[in-house]
Each structure stands twice: as structure tokens, then as C-alpha cells.
Design a protein around this motif. Structure first.
Motif, PDB file in Angstrom:
ATOM      1  N   THR A 166      -4.267   6.375  -7.925  1.00 18.05           N
ATOM      2  CA  THR A 166      -4.463   5.268  -6.868  1.00 18.05           C
ATOM      3  C   THR A 166      -5.301   4.233  -7.190  1.00 18.05           C
ATOM      4  O   THR A 166      -4.871   2.923  -6.971  1.00 18.05           O
ATOM      5  N   MET A 207       0.830  -1.259   0.063  1.00 17.61           N
ATOM      6  CA  MET A 207       0.107  -0.016  -0.020  1.00 17.61           C
ATOM      7  C   MET A 207       0.793   1.225   0.125  1.00 17.61           C
ATOM      8  O   MET A 207       0.599   2.226  -0.636  1.00 17.61           O
ATOM      9  N   VAL A 219      -2.329  -4.108  -8.622  1.00 17.03           N
ATOM     10  CA  VAL A 219      -1.899  -4.811  -7.467  1.00 17.03           C
ATOM     11  C   VAL A 219      -2.737  -5.780  -7.173  1.00 17.03           C
ATOM     12  O   VAL A 219      -2.580  -7.244  -6.921  1.00 17.03           O
ATOM     13  N   VAL A 272       1.950   1.678  -3.503  1.00 16.39           N
ATOM     14  CA  VAL A 272       0.786   2.157  -4.223  1.00 16.39           C
ATOM     15  C   VAL A 272       0.687   3.716  -4.050  1.00 16.39           C
ATOM     16  O   VAL A 272       0.551   4.263  -5.210  1.00 16.39           O
ATOM     17  N   GLN A 273       0.589   4.229  -2.876  1.00 18.92           N
ATOM     18  CA  GLN A 273       0.358   5.464  -2.606  1.00 18.92           C
ATOM     19  C   GLN A 273       1.732   6.333  -3.060  1.00 18.92           C
ATOM     20  O   GLN A 273       1.536   7.466  -3.700  1.00 18.92           O
ATOM     21  N   ILE A 330      -3.491   1.853  -9.688  1.00 21.52           N
ATOM     22  CA  ILE A 330      -2.604   1.159  -8.968  1.00 21.52           C
ATOM     23  C   ILE A 330      -2.990  -0.225  -8.276  1.00 21.52           C
ATOM     24  O   ILE A 330      -2.777  -1.303  -8.309  1.00 21.52           O
ATOM     25  N   GLU A 331      -3.897   0.455  -7.432  1.00 23.25           N
ATOM     26  CA  GLU A 331      -4.538  -0.756  -6.620  1.00 23.25           C
ATOM     27  C   GLU A 331      -5.326  -1.854  -7.230  1.00 23.25           C
ATOM     28  O   GLU A 331      -5.357  -2.970  -7.008  1.00 23.25           O
TER      29      GLU A 331
END
Length: 118
Positions: A105, A62, A112, A65-66, A108-109
């Protein structure tokens, strides 16, 4: 986090500005305490440099990701970050498709999540 999520490779495209973008992204990621020691630069099979990030737990993923989201939202040029895993999974994130931090975000989340079962 499953063992298969230990290493994420990041490639930056297009080729011409990618060296500067890679250096910028490397610095950005190393500014994060949880990522600093896990970020390395290495040559890939095609002799291009890529970033490798060790993400050994969900919290570290996370943070990654951020951090990527923050970096992408501050880019002025069009840039694509490709995330990949050794087993062949990959996802591409285009900054020109995401105009704000929440959109980046979310991209990307989703990428992932694509590597996780179920």
C-alpha cells in the motif's frame, strides 16, 4: 481530483505470465463496486494488453490503491505492476520488494502521490 488523474493505465510484467496476471487483476479490480464500471482492457501501442482504470475522485483512487495492494500481496509469483498516466508519468511496483499489505500500500500510495502536484 484534477482532470489529469482521470485515467490510470496498469501493465503487468513479466511477459510470460502477464496474460493470466492481467485477467486476475482485472477480476480483482472489478470486484470493487467503485471500480467495476471503470476497468477496461485494451491493446497498447506495442500490441500488449493493458488495463485502464477511470479514477474520477480521490476516494476511487484510494479504492484502486487498496485493491492493487490486496491483489499483489496474494500473488505467489514475482510480478511487477506499472502504473502510468497519458502525460508520461509512470511508476513500477514490484511485489517481491513488498512482503505485506502495508508495504505494498505504501508503494502504491507513493506512486499515486507522484502524479499529484506538490
Amino acid at each position: 481530483m484534477p482532470a489529469s488523474l482521470e485515467m490510470i493505465t496498469l501493465s503487468v510484467f513479466p511477459d510470460l505470465p502477464s496474460a493470466d496476471a492481467r485477467r486476475s487483476l482485472t477480476s480483482w479490480l472489478r470486484a470493487e463496486d467503485r471500480l467495476r464500471d471503470g476497468v477496461t482492457t485494451t491493446s497498447s501501442a506495442g500490441d500488449t494488453e493493458v488495463l485502464r482504470v477511470v479514477a474520477d475522485d480521490a476516494g476511487t483512487v484510494m479504492v484502486l490503491v487498496q485493491a492493487i495492494a490486496g491483489w499483489l500481496t496474494h500473488r505467489r509469483d514475482d510480478v511487477t505492476v506499472q502504473l502510468s498516466r497519458p502525460e508520461g508519468w509512470s511508476a513500477e511496483l514490484d511485489v517481491h520488494r513488498a512482503r505485506d499489505m502495508d508495504e505494498v500500500t505504501a508503494l502504491i500510495e507513493a506512486a499515486v502521490r507522484g502524479v499529484s502536484p506538490g
